[in-house]
Design an enzyme around this catalytic site. Sequence first.
Site, PDB file in Angstrom:
ATOM      1  N   ASP A  70       0.491  -1.297  -0.182  1.00  0.00           N
ATOM      2  CA  ASP A  70       0.138  -0.165   0.033  1.00  0.00           C
ATOM      3  C   ASP A  70       0.537   1.013  -0.178  1.00  0.00           C
ATOM      4  O   ASP A  70       1.990   1.277   0.675  1.00  0.00           O
ATOM      5  CB  ASP A  70      -0.575   0.076   1.444  1.00  0.00           C
ATOM      6  CG  ASP A  70      -2.480   1.213   0.926  1.00  0.00           C
ATOM      7  OD1 ASP A  70      -2.043   1.524   0.487  1.00  0.00           O
ATOM      8  OD2 ASP A  70      -3.130   0.164   1.364  1.00  0.00           O
ATOM      9  N   SER A  77     -11.072   8.870   6.964  1.00  0.00           N
ATOM     10  CA  SER A  77     -13.214   8.503   6.850  1.00  0.00           C
ATOM     11  C   SER A  77     -12.144   7.212   6.684  1.00  0.00           C
ATOM     12  O   SER A  77     -12.883   6.243   5.795  1.00  0.00           O
ATOM     13  CB  SER A  77     -12.951   8.908   5.184  1.00  0.00           C
ATOM     14  OG  SER A  77     -11.832   8.986   4.716  1.00  0.00           O
ATOM     15  N   LEU A  79     -11.394   5.169   8.963  1.00  0.00           N
ATOM     16  CA  LEU A  79     -11.644   4.036   9.759  1.00  0.00           C
ATOM     17  C   LEU A  79     -13.063   3.590  10.106  1.00  0.00           C
ATOM     18  O   LEU A  79     -13.243   2.427  11.007  1.00  0.00           O
ATOM     19  CB  LEU A  79     -11.436   5.233  11.517  1.00  0.00           C
ATOM     20  CG  LEU A  79     -10.045   5.533  11.477  1.00  0.00           C
ATOM     21  CD1 LEU A  79      -9.890   6.931  12.640  1.00  0.00           C
ATOM     22  CD2 LEU A  79      -9.528   4.479  11.530  1.00  0.00           C
ATOM     23  N   GLN A  80     -14.124   4.360   9.173  1.00  0.00           N
ATOM     24  CA  GLN A  80     -15.565   3.147   9.953  1.00  0.00           C
ATOM     25  C   GLN A  80     -15.523   1.495   9.283  1.00  0.00           C
ATOM     26  O   GLN A  80     -16.158   1.152   9.326  1.00  0.00           O
ATOM     27  CB  GLN A  80     -16.028   4.979   8.678  1.00  0.00           C
ATOM     28  CG  GLN A  80     -17.527   3.941   8.081  1.00  0.00           C
ATOM     29  CD  GLN A  80     -17.766   3.411   6.554  1.00  0.00           C
ATOM     30  OE1 GLN A  80     -16.403   2.923   6.306  1.00  0.00           O
ATOM     31  NE2 GLN A  80     -18.806   3.292   5.730  1.00  0.00           N
ATOM     32  N   LYS A  94      -0.019   3.708   5.403  1.00  0.00           N
ATOM     33  CA  LYS A  94      -0.732   2.649   6.639  1.00  0.00           C
ATOM     34  C   LYS A  94      -0.857   1.019   6.278  1.00  0.00           C
ATOM     35  O   LYS A  94      -0.642  -0.395   7.389  1.00  0.00           O
ATOM     36  CB  LYS A  94      -2.301   2.136   5.372  1.00  0.00           C
ATOM     37  CG  LYS A  94      -3.253   2.996   4.936  1.00  0.00           C
ATOM     38  CD  LYS A  94      -3.935   1.941   3.969  1.00  0.00           C
ATOM     39  CE  LYS A  94      -5.467   3.651   3.831  1.00  0.00           C
ATOM     40  NZ  LYS A  94      -5.747   3.755   3.258  1.00  0.00           N
ATOM     41  N   ASP A 138      -8.914  -1.400  -4.966  1.00  0.00           N
ATOM     42  CA  ASP A 138     -10.056  -0.418  -5.431  1.00  0.00           C
ATOM     43  C   ASP A 138     -10.408  -0.404  -6.435  1.00  0.00           C
ATOM     44  O   ASP A 138     -11.124   1.586  -6.632  1.00  0.00           O
ATOM     45  CB  ASP A 138      -9.865   0.418  -4.111  1.00  0.00           C
ATOM     46  CG  ASP A 138      -8.827   1.505  -4.494  1.00  0.00           C
ATOM     47  OD1 ASP A 138      -8.313   1.548  -4.712  1.00  0.00           O
ATOM     48  OD2 ASP A 138      -9.117   2.362  -3.437  1.00  0.00           O
ATOM     49  N   ASN A 139      -9.640   0.118  -7.187  1.00  0.00           N
ATOM     50  CA  ASN A 139     -10.126   0.438  -8.671  1.00  0.00           C
ATOM     51  C   ASN A 139      -9.370  -1.021  -9.852  1.00  0.00           C
ATOM     52  O   ASN A 139      -8.822  -1.534  -9.540  1.00  0.00           O
ATOM     53  CB  ASN A 139      -8.585   1.622  -8.793  1.00  0.00           C
ATOM     54  CG  ASN A 139      -7.154   1.080  -9.099  1.00  0.00           C
ATOM     55  OD1 ASN A 139      -6.674   0.482  -9.576  1.00  0.00           O
ATOM     56  ND2 ASN A 139      -6.588   1.232  -7.524  1.00  0.00           N
ATOM     57  N   CYS A 196     -15.589   4.054  -4.641  1.00  0.00           N
ATOM     58  CA  CYS A 196     -16.130   3.747  -2.630  1.00  0.00           C
ATOM     59  C   CYS A 196     -16.003   5.528  -2.385  1.00  0.00           C
ATOM     60  O   CYS A 196     -17.028   5.621  -1.603  1.00  0.00           O
ATOM     61  CB  CYS A 196     -15.770   2.824  -1.459  1.00  0.00           C
ATOM     62  SG  CYS A 196     -16.465   1.378  -2.830  1.00  0.00           S
ATOM     63  N   CYS A 349     -18.009  19.019  -7.610  1.00  0.00           N
ATOM     64  CA  CYS A 349     -18.039  17.742  -6.865  1.00  0.00           C
ATOM     65  C   CYS A 349     -17.125  17.358  -5.403  1.00  0.00           C
ATOM     66  O   CYS A 349     -16.762  18.378  -4.436  1.00  0.00           O
ATOM     67  CB  CYS A 349     -17.582  16.806  -8.035  1.00  0.00           C
ATOM     68  SG  CYS A 349     -16.043  16.084  -7.888  1.00  0.00           S
TER      69      CYS A 349
END
Length: 392
Positions: A70, A77, A79-80, A94, A138-139, A196, A349
């Site tokens: 990573d 954001s 930690l959710q 990370k 994630d991509n 996401c 946006c």
Amino acid sequence: MSLIPENRLAELSGDDVKRYSRHLILPEVGWEGQQRLKAAKVLIVGTGGLGAPLALYLAAAGVGTLGLVDFDTVEASNLQRQIIHSTRDIDRPKVASARDRIRGINPDIKVITHNTRLSSANALEILRNYDVVADGTDNFPTRYLVNDACVLLGIPTVYGSIYQFEGQASVFYAKKGPCYRCLYPAPPPPGLVPSCGEGGVLGVLPGIIGCIQANEVIKLIVDADEHEGRSLIGRLLLFDAWQLKFRELALDKEPACPICGEQPTIHDLVDYEEFCGLKREEAEVPVKAISARDLKARLDAGDRIQLIDVREPHERAIFQFEGAKAIPFGQLIRRKEEFNPEIDAVFICKIGQRSIYAIRALRDAGYTGRMFNLKDGSNAWARDVDPSLPQY
Ligand SMILES: [Zn+2]
């Protein structure tokens, strides 16, 4: 043939017997299965939502060597859902945060951190040292990269992906079944499938999908298929968290697959950003950007600017962009007569990505006014201009 051949089985110590006793008394895992786990080297690509449960459970299960890739640092954001990281880890790399947590769970295993972005230049070098790769990316570019590198090296990929309330998992192992390209020969057009970061994700979803991936990694290592188990090779598992439904699709190996088919045409890694259309679009249609600070300066100077907020209503509920006209992305073309082409328009946006697509869509629809993209979106405004506003 086993992923971990006989001659690599690791000796188990007295401490191992205590720690892994619940595995040792399972006939399907047993002494030899635990020896295989201890000898195994698993690479986890991404230490985010999927990588977190993967790393935690594989460490607890006694996988002897865990590699983590990573390049990111921990943000609030994350930690959710990324439960391997703690509040005190914010701003740390990370991989460092994950390594510390893994050591707390199981100090006996070896953790190798790769604090880098996986790319065509380094993927083969990194992946060749591992027996299994768990894909927690994630991509699309990284997903195709991981697939191709694994096929070329003959390594299985345990795949997972998530979006909002829906997740997928499978095992791609070209020696025994289909690969990711057999399932998805071509990436979706850029911008069609939001990340996401833009579309959101239920926090527990990656926990469920990541645990399924960890389950499949362990099954590959202990040879579950030889013990009346069944891996996800040749099957795509679909999970809907909101309806709480699991479905399954049978996947066949595609004879015409360009990398694992009968006459492969891909023999080396390619440029995956380009393959996924990310570079080409940038080159074809340059979009002018304006920074949050420059926009503030122009507004303060009294410039006439039309601000167009293309975020969705539930996002505007988090904060309203003062002075902006709210037109969600899906209504833009229909409402383009509401803009004045004589006046500069700035599109807003959340992170400055959808606004780029908005500008391109309007241009394609024949709008001729000058358009600017608010660079890094409303988050940049909150960060650089008005810190009283939330970044989300
Ligand atoms: Zn294939």
